[in-house]
Design a protein around this motif. Structure first.
Motif, PDB file in Angstrom:
ATOM      1  N   UNK A   1       0.853  -1.126   0.066  1.00 41.87           N
ATOM      2  CA  UNK A   1      -0.049   0.100   0.070  1.00 41.87           C
ATOM      3  C   UNK A   1       0.853   1.537  -0.092  1.00 41.87           C
TER       4      UNK A   1
ATOM      5  N   UNK B   1       0.572   5.508   0.542  1.00 38.41           N
ATOM      6  CA  UNK B   1      -0.328   6.623   1.012  1.00 38.41           C
ATOM      7  C   UNK B   1       0.190   7.895   0.505  1.00 38.41           C
TER       8      UNK B   1
ATOM      9  N   UNK C   1      13.097  12.635   0.038  1.00 36.14           N
ATOM     10  CA  UNK C   1      11.648  12.148   0.205  1.00 36.14           C
ATOM     11  C   UNK C   1      11.084  10.999  -0.428  1.00 36.14           C
TER      12      UNK C   1
ATOM     13  N   UNK D   1      12.063   7.735   1.049  1.00 37.25           N
ATOM     14  CA  UNK D   1      11.443   7.325   2.170  1.00 37.25           C
ATOM     15  C   UNK D   1      10.293   6.349   1.723  1.00 37.25           C
ATOM     16  N   UNK D   2       9.891   6.147   0.523  1.00 35.51           N
ATOM     17  CA  UNK D   2       8.899   5.195  -0.066  1.00 35.51           C
ATOM     18  C   UNK D   2       9.508   3.649   0.147  1.00 35.51           C
ATOM     19  N   UNK D   3      10.822   3.801   0.258  1.00 32.96           N
ATOM     20  CA  UNK D   3      11.445   2.292   0.197  1.00 32.96           C
ATOM     21  C   UNK D   3      11.452   1.595   1.765  1.00 32.96           C
ATOM     22  N   UNK D   4      11.333   2.795   2.429  1.00 35.69           N
ATOM     23  CA  UNK D   4      11.382   2.284   3.883  1.00 35.69           C
ATOM     24  C   UNK D   4      10.133   1.131   4.316  1.00 35.69           C
ATOM     25  N   UNK D   5      10.649   0.296   5.139  1.00 38.75           N
ATOM     26  CA  UNK D   5       9.376  -0.500   5.367  1.00 38.75           C
ATOM     27  C   UNK D   5       9.726  -1.224   6.715  1.00 38.75           C
ATOM     28  N   UNK D   6       8.829  -1.992   7.541  1.00 41.99           N
ATOM     29  CA  UNK D   6       9.054  -2.352   8.882  1.00 41.99           C
ATOM     30  C   UNK D   6      10.432  -3.377   8.885  1.00 41.99           C
TER      31      UNK D   6
ATOM     32  N   UNK E   1      13.425  -2.543   7.980  1.00 45.06           N
ATOM     33  CA  UNK E   1      14.303  -1.744   6.943  1.00 45.06           C
ATOM     34  C   UNK E   1      14.430  -0.412   7.025  1.00 45.06           C
ATOM     35  N   UNK E   2      14.280   0.010   8.324  1.00 42.92           N
ATOM     36  CA  UNK E   2      14.390   1.435   8.737  1.00 42.92           C
ATOM     37  C   UNK E   2      15.687   1.952   9.263  1.00 42.92           C
TER      38      UNK E   2
ATOM     39  N   UNK F   1       6.978   8.938  -4.595  1.00 39.77           N
ATOM     40  CA  UNK F   1       7.465   8.240  -3.255  1.00 39.77           C
ATOM     41  C   UNK F   1       6.607   7.232  -3.372  1.00 39.77           C
TER      42      UNK F   1
ATOM     43  N   UNK G   1      17.169   6.818   9.755  1.00 42.76           N
ATOM     44  CA  UNK G   1      16.238   6.815   8.807  1.00 42.76           C
ATOM     45  C   UNK G   1      14.722   6.736   9.164  1.00 42.76           C
ATOM     46  N   UNK G   2      14.481   5.879  10.187  1.00 38.68           N
ATOM     47  CA  UNK G   2      12.911   5.846  10.690  1.00 38.68           C
ATOM     48  C   UNK G   2      12.733   6.911  11.419  1.00 38.68           C
TER      49      UNK G   2
ATOM     50  N   UNK H   1      11.943   9.820   8.947  1.00 39.42           N
ATOM     51  CA  UNK H   1      10.816   9.256   8.151  1.00 39.42           C
ATOM     52  C   UNK H   1       9.346   9.702   8.938  1.00 39.42           C
TER      53      UNK H   1
ATOM     54  N   UNK I   1       1.517   3.660   7.508  1.00 34.89           N
ATOM     55  CA  UNK I   1       0.885   2.953   6.447  1.00 34.89           C
ATOM     56  C   UNK I   1       2.140   1.932   6.075  1.00 34.89           C
ATOM     57  N   UNK I   2       3.321   2.350   5.972  1.00 35.31           N
ATOM     58  CA  UNK I   2       4.428   1.727   5.483  1.00 35.31           C
ATOM     59  C   UNK I   2       5.009   0.677   6.460  1.00 35.31           C
ATOM     60  N   UNK I   3       4.216   0.520   7.731  1.00 31.95           N
ATOM     61  CA  UNK I   3       4.305  -0.345   8.722  1.00 31.95           C
ATOM     62  C   UNK I   3       5.573  -0.355   9.565  1.00 31.95           C
ATOM     63  N   UNK I   4       6.120   0.857   9.658  1.00 32.37           N
ATOM     64  CA  UNK I   4       7.114   1.166  10.372  1.00 32.37           C
ATOM     65  C   UNK I   4       6.645   1.326  11.880  1.00 32.37           C
ATOM     66  N   UNK I   5       7.572   0.832  12.778  1.00 32.06           N
ATOM     67  CA  UNK I   5       7.112   0.919  14.250  1.00 32.06           C
ATOM     68  C   UNK I   5       7.068   2.254  14.923  1.00 32.06           C
TER      69      UNK I   5
END
Lengths: 268, 286
Positions: free
Chosen positions: A69, A71, A89, A92-97, A99-100, A143, B168-169, B172, B182-186
């Motif tokens: 998804x 947003x 900016x 940032x769209x590449x970051x995920x749980x 992977x941050x 993004x 990074x986290x 963002x 929404x991107x499931x970051x904690x």
């Protein structure tokens, strides 16, 4: 085709208090869905509930396992004080749980296709807040695209744009949606967006406690719509819809379109 | 030491005496300068002011409890009081303010005034430790306690690498919290880590260098860096570097001109910020 998002007996609201009646709606792959309603009608509440940003009062929102998804919040969500470049900016769209972690690293190869697809690669070194509203929305769209989403949620992406920039942005979104077979769920105050682009329209109104969903023709010809916006507005939209459909038939006849999957037009 | 104005040579000759407070000031400036970027970007500059006052109240109350014999000697540690009150205040500020029908700024103002007035009132009742309370509010004298030195250096040594790991986290989440969710970051855990680290840093450094310097270092270096640079990556390097320089430079100025240390550090940070604002104004005019 399996739905990307399935709202089952979904009741949205705040603090356990329902705002809208029970909603049963699916978001199918590749669909362009417009969420319309007046100010304070509950559009954003539904939107945020489906995204998982606020909990439902009752019912459930089922996402396809592993659903990607994206947003795009309203532009007002961004504070001008942040000194971020377009590259930062979009990255940032590449970051995920999971992977941050770490210091931000930008690999141009990962963001270039997304920025090129919205014609914003040349902006990559610029400061995000120095851009025009139209350019900012393109960058935010990039993004969203960078993670190759299956569905993109866009909250009034054309607000504060001039008419030309609005049309360009909407055409870009629709074009990329078709190319990538990506579903788009868009909140928009402009009802003509629904007549020109949407295959599925979702009308919500908190004050009269109604939810109507269907094609643009079904929603705009419904008594509920006429009651909320007036019969004259409903008639205008139906005429606009007929023009769009006529244009599409003409284009199909001339062989200028290759897309036969949709029941009405795609370009303003 | 000569009877005239102190000189740089005298400062260097007495380095063994000044080493710990200078390093403490520099480490506090480095840590708060880094955290300050997030404090300023999130528009919560008065958080550190309110937290440092809460920490000062915690220290004063620990002194009072010790004087009144309410705490065993082993527990009457001012740093513990500072930490307890700073973290308690942070937990209070993180609450949803809507239920109080107040803005977050209002709550911060309340926290600041409660801490400041409380520390003064409690200090009034413990005249023997009034000097210590005053040092916490306006900056310490020439020396720092060994425990404050190790706590400040240790806090910086632990928190800065953790922040670099989460950078990074945190960027963002600060810039676009909803998209990060929404991107499931904690997001909740990242915010908790940020606020906890600010609370811990402010509590320990307040006891070491005083509330005024803590507020100055957590706001002014970040403002200076943001005025000078349009690159967040550079801001995140420049701000802690400025904090470090003001921590050490302020101490040196205080020695050379016989000023109070906290005020010197704060004034130096203000001067840097003023120059940066002028530079930014000239650049924008061009």
């Amino acid at each position: 085709m399996a739905a990307l998002i399935d709202c089952r007996k979904l009741v949205v609201g705040y603090g356990g208090v329902p705002m809208l009646p029970c909603i049963e709606v699916d978001i199918e792959p590749g669909v362009f869905c417009c969420v319309v309603g007046r100010n304070g009608s509950g559009k954003s509440t539904w939107f945020k509930t489906v995204l998982g940003l606020i909990p439902p009062v009752s019912g459930e929102v089922i996402h396809k396992p592993g659903l990607r998804i994206a947003y795009i919040p309203q532009r007002l969500a961004y504070d001008a004080i942040y000194p971020l470049t377009v590259r930062e900016v979009v990255s940032m769209g590449l970051l995920k749980a999971g992977g941050f972690l770490g210091i931000p690293r930008i690999r141009d190869g990962e963001i270039q296709p997304a920025l090129e697809s919205v014609d914003a690669w040349k902006l990559r070194a610029q400061i995000f807040h120095s851009l025009s509203e139209g350019q900012k929305q393109r960058v935010l769209f990039a993004r969203a695209l960078v993670a190759d989403p299956e569905v993109a949620f866009m909250d009034e992406p054309t607000a504060a744009m001039d008419v030309v920039a609005q049309r360009e942005m909407l055409m870009l979104v629709d074009c990329i949606r078709r190319e990538r077979k990506m579903a788009v769920v868009m909140v928009n105050h402009e009802l003509s967006v629904a007549t020109h682009y949407a295959e599925q329209v979702f009308l919500v109104d908190r004050t009269t406690n109604v939810v109507v969903s269907g094609t643009a023709r079904e929603v705009f010809s419904s008594p509920t719509f006429a009651e909320l916006y007036g019969q004259e507005k409903a008639n205008d939209l139906m005429k606009e819809l007929e023009h769009v459909e006529c244009d599409l038939r003409t284009a199909e006849h001339k062989g200028h379109t290759h897309d036969h999957d949709h029941d009405h037009g795609s370009h303003a | 030491m000569s009877e005239g104005a102190p000189t740089l040579r005298e400062f260097l000759d007495a380095w063994d005496l000044f080493r710990d407070p200078v390093i403490t000031g520099m480490c506090a400036g480095l840590l708060l300068g880094y955290l300050g970027v997030f404090i300023v970007l999130r528009r919560m500059v008065f958080v550190s002011a309110a937290l440092s006052q809460a920490a000062a109240l915690g220290v004063s109350l620990t002194f009072l409890a010790d004087v009144l014999g309410l705490l065993p000697k082993s527990l009457a540690e001012p740093v513990g009081g500072a930490l307890l009150f700073a973290l308690g205040a942070m937990a209070f500020f993180m609450r949803n303010t809507e239920k109080f029908r107040l803005t977050r700024e209002g709550l911060l103002g309340l926290g600041y005034l409660l801490g400041a007035s409380g520390a003064v009132l409690v200090g009034d009742r413990i005249t023997q430790e009034a000097h210590d309370v005053s040092a916490i509010l306006f900056g310490p004298g020439v020396v720092v306690r060994t425990v404050d030195f190790y706590l400040t250096v240790g806090t910086a040594a632990v928190l800065l690498p953790l922040h670099l790991l989460m950078q990074r986290g945190l960027i963002f989440t600060s810039f676009d919290e909803q998209s990060a969710r929404v991107q499931r970051l904690p997001v909740a855990r990242l915010n908790f880590f940020l606020f906890l680290s600010i609370g811990v840093a402010v509590a320990f450094t307040t006891h070491a260098i005083g509330a005024m310097s803590v507020f100055a270092f957590s706001v002014l270096p970040a403002m200076t860096a943001l005025a000078l640079s349009h690159r967040l990556g550079l801001v995140l390097i420049l701000s802690p570097a400025l904090g470090l320089a003001c921590g050490g430079g302020g101490y040196l100025l205080a020695f050379l001109y016989r000023f109070p240390v906290g005020a010197s550090q704060t004034m130096l940070a203000c001067a840097c910020c003023g120059i940066a604002m002028l530079v930014a104004a000239v650049r924008n005019r061009d």
